[in-house]
Design a protein around this motif. Structure first.
Motif, short mmCIF file in Angstrom:
data_model
loop_
_atom_site.label_atom_id
_atom_site.label_comp_id
_atom_site.label_asym_id
_atom_site.label_seq_id
_atom_site.Cartn_x
_atom_site.Cartn_y
_atom_site.Cartn_z
N GLN A 51 38.39 -34.77 45.76
CA GLN A 51 39.42 -33.88 46.32
C GLN A 51 38.79 -32.61 46.90
O GLN A 51 39.10 -32.20 48.02
N ARG A 54 36.86 -33.54 50.01
CA ARG A 54 37.81 -33.82 51.10
C ARG A 54 38.34 -32.53 51.70
O ARG A 54 38.38 -32.37 52.93
N ASP A 55 38.74 -31.59 50.85
CA ASP A 55 39.31 -30.34 51.35
C ASP A 55 38.27 -29.50 52.08
O ASP A 55 38.57 -28.86 53.09
N SER A 61 41.76 -38.71 52.81
CA SER A 61 41.46 -39.19 51.46
C SER A 61 40.60 -40.46 51.48
O SER A 61 39.58 -40.55 50.81
N THR A 65 36.44 -41.08 50.30
CA THR A 65 36.00 -42.14 49.39
C THR A 65 34.98 -43.05 50.08
O THR A 65 33.96 -43.41 49.48
#
Length: 135
Positions: A51, A54-55, A61, A65
């Motif tokens: 997370q 990603r941010d 998302s 991964t």
């Protein structure tokens, strides 16, 4: 053309120049620019959740991964399950990953320095503050 639009064009051109330069540097290495961004983030900030990656890297998302899967397959990162909350997995650079970043960074730093060569230290500080204010 208004000043805001001219500023956007200037920022995009500068961004493209930096990305193109990074791509040239990475052509000699087994990673792409997105993988480098993830590895550089982990190198500078330590282990992070998908997370947080990603941010920070602005990935969808599934893309985050996918990138982590690729880096794990290449043995540059490993997953660590949080013992207190098994739903949370942290990503950490391996020694191989750290070695790769340490190998890439001097060239990347030298090339980036060339791009910003015409700016004074004061101008770089101002640029950083302006970009921080926009973000």
């Amino acid at each position: 053309m208004n000043n805001e639009f001219k500023a956007v064009i200037g920022i995009l051109r500068a961004s493209n120049l930096l990305v193109d330069d990074l791509k040239k540097t990475l052509k000699n290495y087994p990673i792409n620019t997105t993988e480098f961004s993830v590895m550089e983030f982990l190198y500078s900030k330590g282990e992070k959740s998908i997370q947080e990656i990603r941010d920070r890297i602005l990935l969808a998302s599934g893309s985050a991964t996918y990138v982590v899967d690729n880096l794990e397959r290449k043995e540059y990162v490993r997953r660590i399950v949080n013992q207190n909350d098994r739903r949370v997995t942290y990503i950490k650079l391996t020694e191989t990953g750290k070695d790769l970043i340490n190998d890439i960074f001097p060239t990347h730093k030298k090339n980036t320095k060339k791009i910003f060569n015409d700016l004074t230290n004061e101008e770089l500080i101002i640029l950083k503050e302006i970009l921080k204010k926009i973000n």
